[in-house]
Design an enzyme around this catalytic site. Structure first.
Site, PDB file in Angstrom:
ATOM      1  N   SER A 306       0.820  -1.198   0.000  1.00 46.76           N
ATOM      2  CA  SER A 306       0.000   0.000   0.000  1.00 46.76           C
ATOM      3  C   SER A 306       0.856   1.251   0.000  1.00 46.76           C
ATOM      4  O   SER A 306       1.665   1.436  -0.909  1.00 46.76           O
ATOM      5  CB  SER A 306      -0.976  -0.057   1.177  1.00 46.76           C
ATOM      6  OG  SER A 306      -2.127   0.698   0.926  1.00 46.76           O
ATOM      7  N   ASP A 412      -8.798  -5.311  -6.140  1.00 48.58           N
ATOM      8  CA  ASP A 412      -8.450  -4.301  -5.134  1.00 48.58           C
ATOM      9  C   ASP A 412      -9.248  -3.038  -5.433  1.00 48.58           C
ATOM     10  O   ASP A 412      -9.035  -2.371  -6.444  1.00 48.58           O
ATOM     11  CB  ASP A 412      -6.947  -4.007  -5.199  1.00 48.58           C
ATOM     12  CG  ASP A 412      -6.459  -3.167  -4.030  1.00 48.58           C
ATOM     13  OD1 ASP A 412      -7.283  -2.458  -3.412  1.00 48.58           O
ATOM     14  OD2 ASP A 412      -5.247  -3.203  -3.746  1.00 48.58           O
ATOM     15  N   HIS A 443      -7.434  -5.798  -1.343  1.00 44.69           N
ATOM     16  CA  HIS A 443      -6.213  -5.145  -0.858  1.00 44.69           C
ATOM     17  C   HIS A 443      -5.559  -6.034   0.206  1.00 44.69           C
ATOM     18  O   HIS A 443      -5.627  -5.759   1.403  1.00 44.69           O
ATOM     19  CB  HIS A 443      -6.595  -3.780  -0.277  1.00 44.69           C
ATOM     20  CG  HIS A 443      -5.476  -2.808  -0.169  1.00 44.69           C
ATOM     21  ND1 HIS A 443      -4.820  -2.285  -1.253  1.00 44.69           N
ATOM     22  CD2 HIS A 443      -4.905  -2.228   0.918  1.00 44.69           C
ATOM     23  CE1 HIS A 443      -3.901  -1.423  -0.850  1.00 44.69           C
ATOM     24  NE2 HIS A 443      -3.927  -1.381   0.465  1.00 44.69           N
TER      25      HIS A 443
END
Length: 763
Positions: A306, A412, A443
């Site tokens: 991320s 995602d 995610h």
């Protein structure tokens, strides 16, 4: 994750076929790798002689016959509180490598020797087989892996503060960023240098890392004793240092958070510079005693999920020397495309919200000017400003010297899959060495959806890129792709060769359901009205029913499977009834399937109570983490790829304009990269609609839009090109699968918020 913990511009082109650019500097690495491998193997041999192996380990199995991972080999630990350690055999304070001991190497996907290299030059022969290839049981390794021969308990743990040469917090002195380091003590005593694995994050203090939200911890003297995640536990005994960097403005660092801008990237780049002798560091935050990185050879690999992986992308795009590889997991490649999609807002907040969330109280008090810039230069109308130029790493891909191992979930809906697609394409054009894993998850970190294979692959990747071991990973397939929950296949190149964009056109239906989709031009119009209460799952479920909020088109049932690989685009000509309008285009696989439930809270995984252990331990730093299992859903339609746009950007991607009701506008909507096989008997559908519920914000108006079918088309990346599409859509379908409305379709993530938070179960 960043990020918004809720879950850009695409043009997934085929590799460049024109004149080649000059050989990038990173290409020279291969010429030195043989010599480096020889030196490294010699050093490892000396170390293995000088330091007894950890209890419970043995000589590694020959690479040609890796030992399979069975239940008996897995050291499954009981659930233990964080900060405690299960009973593991130890010698000299070092714990066994846990699940991945050298006597029980996990199975790993290995290719046929005939598969192309991961950086196949343009013009190379196409993949020998277009179809998926399952992972092979034959290992391509030639050099044995690095072994856990160093003591983790007796490793050196220290903190340094690196000078960034910036003063964004305007306190009159250069900002320093905190770096917590753990490294093996034996090489230091023997005068040998080690490479560094580095994770630069804004989350170490505020939110934690990993599925269990692990944070750093320090002893009474302020020395680091707990490093989040398993990178330290697993790799330090194998001869690596691990560095956990607090981005500027977070945790124990000075400066300001500017959300992917100069401060974020410079604060991490400065650490790479220090590791290579080009920057200064100090033993305390404000003191004058210098700290020297005389224990490392400077070879650095950055990793992270991320926001952390985003920083790796940004640092690599500076071309900094010494950064040998990056492993961006679910990472952003352009911050504009995190907040907007072709002018359509994805969230109702901007980067200032994220900055405020992760900054320390001291930074918030001093960084008002930076916060103001994040508001003023990121207007919510979706216009592209200079702020976004500074945070667009794709445009600097030609500067990347590091190899890149991309990991992303194709579902995602936080860092959406546009990000890996445009980054991958730019890296391909720049000739960067690269590898990719694509999962069905949202995610989620690969440690939490394919743990054994991931740790093994990452181990071999770092051995190859940082230690210079010729272990064959560069000769394995470029791509691993999850076809169904926990079922993986490989591709020698990605997208596979030959893949060509095929132009498909919608045709008018009978008014009762979907129109047609194929190579022939359509006629007439289709009309739909924006309904912000409906989204892609609703549209797909009602594809064979005429509903007012969508226009749907589908092929006939396929006579053979059809593989899509890469990025699609949809060119529309529409006439709105209002001054504002948003558009969504989605490709959908119509047919029953079992998929990971990416709309569930776990985004495709369920966290289990039992733990497995991945490295060595200390009383303050456990290597044991809760296992996971796939969370699945039975669906009758699967969204393959998505794209969103503000129709006001029809004339300029950088600036939206008011629309004139009754005027026709033409716009190309870029869809996310994907790799999906539509099975025989299923149908491929194109849906065009307005607001996609919970995935883009609605426009100011509620337009009705008339779609001109003669001037609307989709460019879809088909493996095998137009001939493959024709073969799949002609002849008698192998299986005819009726589409049935399914009330259990995967919907928007259950934790979606209009003001997304960077917390949540998965980071």
């Amino acid at each position: 994750m960043p990020i918004h913990e809720r879950h850009p511009r695409l043009s997934h082109q085929q590799p460049h076929t024109g004149p080649r650019t000059p050989t990038p500097p990173h290409r020279t690495r291969g010429r030195l790798r043989g010599a480096l491998a020889t030196l490294t193997l010699t050093a490892l041999a000396l170390t293995a002689t000088a330091t007894p192996p950890l209890t419970g380990t043995a000589t590694a199995a020959p690479p040609s016959a890796p030992a399979p991972v069975s239940a008996a080999h897995r050291e499954t630990a009981p659930a233990v509180p964080r900060g405690t350690v299960p009973d593991l055999p130890t010698t000299d304070g070092a714990a066994s490598g846990g699940l991945l001991t050298d006597r029980a190497a996990p199975d790993r996907a290995t290719p046929d020797r005939a598969t192309p290299d991961r950086a196949t030059p343009d013009g190379a022969a196409p993949d020998r087989a277009v179809a998926d290839r399952p992972p092979s049981d034959k290992a391509a390794s030639t050099a044995p892996p690095s072994r856990p021969v160093h003591s983790y308990e007796n490793a050196i743990r220290e903190s340094v503060w690196v000078d960034t040469r910036l003063d964004l917090d305007d306190d009159g002195r250069s900002d320093r960023v905190a770096v917590d380091i753990v490294r093996p003590s034996e090489p230091a005593r023997q005068g040998r240098d080690v490479p560094v694995i580095m994770d630069a994050s804004p989350y170490y203090a505020c939110c934690g890392r990993g599925n269990e939200g692990q944070r750093k911890a320090y002893d009474a003297d302020g020395d680091p004793v707990t490093f989040p995640l398993y990178y330290d536990n697993y790799f330090v005994p194998r001869g690596y240092a691990f560095a956990a960097v607090d981005l500027a403005g977070t945790s124990r660092s000075d400066g300001c958070v500017d959300v992917g801008g100069r401060s974020d990237i410079t604060s991490a780049k400065a650490v790479v510079d220090w590791l290579n002798g080009r920057a200064r560091a100090y033993t305390t935050r404000e003191g004058g005693v210098r700290a020297h990185a005389d224990w490392t050879n400077g070879r650095t690999g950055m990793i992270g999920k991320s926001w952390d992986g985003t920083i790796a992308n940004g640092v690599a795009a500076t071309g900094v020397e010494g950064l040998e590889t990056i492993v961006p997991i679910a990472a952003i490649s352009s911050w504009y495309d995190y907040y907007f999609s072709q002018g359509a807002p994805l969230y109702d907040s901007g980067p200032e919200w994220l900055s405020d969330y992760v900054e320390t109280p001291q930074a918030r008090a001093r960084c008002a000017a930076v916060q103001r810039q994040l508001v003023d230069e990121a207007p919510r109308n979706g216009d592209w400003t200079g702020l976004w130029d500074d945070r667009d790493y794709v445009r600097d891909a030609e500067r990347v010297r590091a190899s890149v191992f991309v990991v992303h979930g194709q579902q995602d809906l936080n860092v959406r899959s546009q990000h890996f697609g445009q980054w991958w394409d730019a890296l391909a054009r720049a000739g960067v060495d690269r590898k990719i894993w694509l999962s069905q998850t949202g995610h989620v970190d690969p440690f939490d959806f394919r743990r054994a294979d991931w740790v093994d692959t990452l181990h071999r990747w770092f051995d190859h890129e940082l230690l210079g071991l010729d272990n064959g990973i560069d000769r394995e397939p470029m791509a691993d792709i999850e076809r169904a929950p926990d079922r993986w296949a490989t591709s020698g190149h990605w997208p596979p060769r030959p893949t060509e964009h095929v132009t498909l056109r919608p045709t008018k239906g009978d008014g009762q359901g979907a129109g047609g989709l194929g190579p022939r031009p359509g006629r007439g119009t289709a009309t739909f009205t924006d309904d912000p209460a409906r989204g892609e799952s609703d549209w797909a479920a009602a594809i064979d029913t005429a509903t007012p909020e969508k226009a749907g088109f589908a092929t006939r049932p396929l006579s053979r499977e059809l593989r899509l690989s890469g990025s699609a685009s949809v060119r529309v000509t529409v006439t709105p009834t209002t001054p504002t309008a948003h558009l969504t285009a989605v490709l959908v696989d119509l047919g029953p399937a079992t998929i990971r439930d990416y709309g569930d809270r776990g985004e495709g995984i369920t966290t289990l109570p039992h733990r497995t252990c991945w490295g060595a331990a200390t009383p303050a730093d456990s290597p044991c983490y809760r296992e996971t299992a796939a969370t699945t859903a039975e669906v009758s339609a699967t969204v393959v790829s998505r794209g969103w746009a503000d129709l006001g950007t029809h004339a300029s991607a950088r600036e939206g304009r008011p629309l004139t009701p009754g005027t026709a506008y033409t716009l190309t909507v870029r869809l996310a990269a994907t790799d999906h096989v539509v099975p025989a008997g299923h149908r491929l559908a194109l849906i065009v609609a307005g607001t996609d519920k919970d995935l883009i914000d609605p426009p100011a108006d509620r337009p009705t839009l008339t779609l001109d079918l003669t001037r609307t088309s989709a460019r879809v990346p088909v493996v095998g090109g137009a001939s493959a599409f024709v073969r799949a859509t002609t002849g008698t379908p192998a299986v005819t699968v009726p589409h049935v409305t399914d009330p259990d379709q995967v919907g928007p993530p259950s934790h979606a918020r209009r003001v997304p938070l960077p917390g949540g179960e998965h980071r």
